[in-house]
Design a protein around this motif. Sequence first.
Motif, mmCIF file in Angstrom:
data_model
loop_
_atom_site.group_PDB
_atom_site.id
_atom_site.type_symbol
_atom_site.label_atom_id
_atom_site.label_comp_id
_atom_site.label_asym_id
_atom_site.label_seq_id
_atom_site.Cartn_x
_atom_site.Cartn_y
_atom_site.Cartn_z
ATOM 1 N N PRO A 42 42.486 47.329 25.592
ATOM 2 C CA PRO A 42 42.003 48.305 24.611
ATOM 3 C C PRO A 42 42.060 47.672 23.219
ATOM 4 O O PRO A 42 42.803 46.720 22.990
ATOM 5 C CB PRO A 42 43.000 49.462 24.739
ATOM 6 N N LEU A 43 41.297 48.200 22.280
ATOM 7 C CA LEU A 43 41.183 47.576 20.963
ATOM 8 C C LEU A 43 42.522 47.467 20.232
ATOM 9 O O LEU A 43 42.776 46.474 19.541
ATOM 10 C CB LEU A 43 40.187 48.354 20.094
ATOM 11 N N GLY A 44 43.382 48.462 20.368
ATOM 12 C CA GLY A 44 44.636 48.470 19.612
ATOM 13 C C GLY A 44 45.821 47.879 20.334
ATOM 14 O O GLY A 44 46.949 47.960 19.824
ATOM 15 N N LYS A 45 45.594 47.268 21.489
ATOM 16 C CA LYS A 45 46.717 46.754 22.280
ATOM 17 C C LYS A 45 46.914 45.255 22.062
ATOM 18 O O LYS A 45 45.968 44.481 22.077
ATOM 19 C CB LYS A 45 46.499 47.037 23.766
ATOM 20 N N ASN A 229 33.363 49.369 12.172
ATOM 21 C CA ASN A 229 34.280 50.504 12.230
ATOM 22 C C ASN A 229 35.402 50.295 13.246
ATOM 23 O O ASN A 229 36.093 51.248 13.614
ATOM 24 C CB ASN A 229 33.521 51.789 12.586
ATOM 25 N N TYR A 230 35.567 49.072 13.688
ATOM 26 C CA TYR A 230 36.540 48.785 14.735
ATOM 27 C C TYR A 230 37.747 48.039 14.170
ATOM 28 O O TYR A 230 37.637 47.252 13.232
ATOM 29 C CB TYR A 230 35.907 47.937 15.841
ATOM 30 N N ILE A 231 38.925 48.280 14.796
ATOM 31 C CA ILE A 231 40.136 47.528 14.490
ATOM 32 C C ILE A 231 40.652 46.924 15.784
ATOM 33 O O ILE A 231 40.922 47.646 16.751
ATOM 34 C CB ILE A 231 41.219 48.431 13.855
ATOM 35 N N VAL A 267 35.834 43.131 0.591
ATOM 36 C CA VAL A 267 36.810 44.070 0.042
ATOM 37 C C VAL A 267 36.723 45.382 0.811
ATOM 38 O O VAL A 267 35.629 45.894 1.081
ATOM 39 C CB VAL A 267 36.539 44.315 -1.457
ATOM 40 N N LEU A 268 37.879 45.916 1.184
ATOM 41 C CA LEU A 268 37.887 47.157 1.951
ATOM 42 C C LEU A 268 37.558 48.330 1.036
ATOM 43 O O LEU A 268 38.120 48.477 -0.049
ATOM 44 C CB LEU A 268 39.251 47.367 2.595
ATOM 45 N N ALA A 269 36.643 49.175 1.506
ATOM 46 C CA ALA A 269 36.177 50.292 0.681
ATOM 47 C C ALA A 269 37.104 51.501 0.752
ATOM 48 O O ALA A 269 37.069 52.372 -0.104
ATOM 49 C CB ALA A 269 34.776 50.688 1.109
ATOM 50 N N CYS A 270 37.940 51.562 1.787
ATOM 51 C CA CYS A 270 38.826 52.719 1.915
ATOM 52 C C CYS A 270 40.198 52.272 2.404
ATOM 53 O O CYS A 270 40.364 51.169 2.913
ATOM 54 C CB CYS A 270 38.239 53.753 2.884
ATOM 55 N N THR A 271 41.167 53.147 2.219
ATOM 56 C CA THR A 271 42.541 52.827 2.613
ATOM 57 C C THR A 271 42.845 53.238 4.049
ATOM 58 O O THR A 271 43.899 52.898 4.567
ATOM 59 C CB THR A 271 43.535 53.545 1.685
ATOM 60 N N SER A 272 41.931 53.965 4.690
ATOM 61 C CA SER A 272 42.204 54.436 6.055
ATOM 62 C C SER A 272 42.381 53.275 7.021
ATOM 63 O O SER A 272 43.210 53.340 7.942
ATOM 64 C CB SER A 272 41.090 55.364 6.537
ATOM 65 N N ALA A 273 41.627 52.199 6.830
ATOM 66 C CA ALA A 273 41.754 51.031 7.709
ATOM 67 C C ALA A 273 43.134 50.406 7.562
ATOM 68 O O ALA A 273 43.749 49.989 8.549
ATOM 69 C CB ALA A 273 40.668 50.005 7.390
ATOM 70 N N ILE A 274 43.630 50.340 6.325
ATOM 71 C CA ILE A 274 44.969 49.792 6.088
ATOM 72 C C ILE A 274 46.018 50.675 6.751
ATOM 73 O O ILE A 274 46.946 50.182 7.413
ATOM 74 C CB ILE A 274 45.251 49.685 4.573
ATOM 75 N N GLN A 275 45.872 51.988 6.608
ATOM 76 C CA GLN A 275 46.816 52.924 7.218
ATOM 77 C C GLN A 275 46.821 52.795 8.735
ATOM 78 O O GLN A 275 47.880 52.853 9.375
ATOM 79 C CB GLN A 275 46.480 54.354 6.803
ATOM 80 N N ASP A 276 45.634 52.596 9.317
ATOM 81 C CA ASP A 276 45.541 52.428 10.774
ATOM 82 C C ASP A 276 46.232 51.137 11.211
ATOM 83 O O ASP A 276 46.906 51.101 12.249
ATOM 84 C CB ASP A 276 44.074 52.409 11.213
ATOM 85 N N THR A 281 51.014 48.496 13.585
ATOM 86 C CA THR A 281 52.135 47.578 13.395
ATOM 87 C C THR A 281 53.457 48.263 13.687
ATOM 88 O O THR A 281 54.372 47.660 14.273
ATOM 89 C CB THR A 281 52.140 47.006 11.958
ATOM 90 N N ARG A 282 53.596 49.509 13.307
ATOM 91 C CA ARG A 282 54.818 50.267 13.615
ATOM 92 C C ARG A 282 55.061 50.294 15.121
ATOM 93 O O ARG A 282 56.183 50.085 15.584
ATOM 94 C CB ARG A 282 54.713 51.706 13.076
#
Length: 302
Positions: A42-45, A229-231, A267-276, A281-282
């Motif tokens: 999966p993308l986040g694993k 739109n993917y991480i 440059v990232l346009a929004c902070t939501s990607a950083i928060q994700d 990471t947590r």
Amino acid sequence: MSSTNTSSDLSSEMEVDAFRRLFPLRFHERHLLESIRPDARPLGKARDTSLALGAVASAHGSALAKIGCTTMLAAIKMEVMTPTTESPDEGCIVIDFHMPPICSPIVRPGRPAEAAPVVSKQLSDTILSSGMIDLKELSLVSGKAAWMAYLDIYCLDADGALFDAALLSAVAAFSHLEIPVVSLNEDGRVVVVSEEDAGKLEKEAVNKEKRKLKLSTVSFSLTCILHKNYILADPTAEEESIMETLMTVVLDSSFQLVSLYKPGGPVLACTSAIQDCVALTRQRVKELQKILNEAISDMEVD
């Protein structure tokens, strides 16, 4: 019939492999549409991770860390030094990250890898700024003697997320580290004492037995790729080579932000990607803390 099916399957595999080589980004984006990656993650694993302490018998502390195929060997050697006049009660840590030609096809013999000094700097900044190690713990005799810890990390296989694996191996090596016994000789110099001679000292040892280094906290990291739109968490070398925007988040064991590193990319346009990325990471820190604790427990049992 069986022969026909085998031939058809082989032909299909060759076509997929050829498409992957010719159009790697399109190949990966087709998988992203289904929220999966070519290795079925999966993308986040993150990839499967393993850790072994005491990998180098001649070192004072060592560890072998693997994240997927990415493999790091960390070893620490301790030497007695004279502390600086500015910091008479502190020791010192020197970190070197090595990428020999065996680790990757893109590393050529006789040419230093471009990534090596970058990772070395990141590791030094992270370990020293995180407060993981109190340099006063490395002091022996104020103004006269302190420990110099030489940490060398060797990349044995470079398949992406190099900093994550290097930091994990460094933290594990410091967790495994045993500080040697030292004594004052006839000239008043501090000398390292072998285990055989520790019981025969004429003068009292500065530290009477081997001791573990107290770690105030430990830090772990997770590198993510931000593509459209993917991480994608814990990228492979192939993913890193075709998708530009990387972000590495470092958190300590209390989930406090230690650093955020983003080399290049738009440059990232929004902070939501950083928060994700921080949220991923947590979750990763919990996994790595558990892996480290299990490795320490296994070492104590042995």
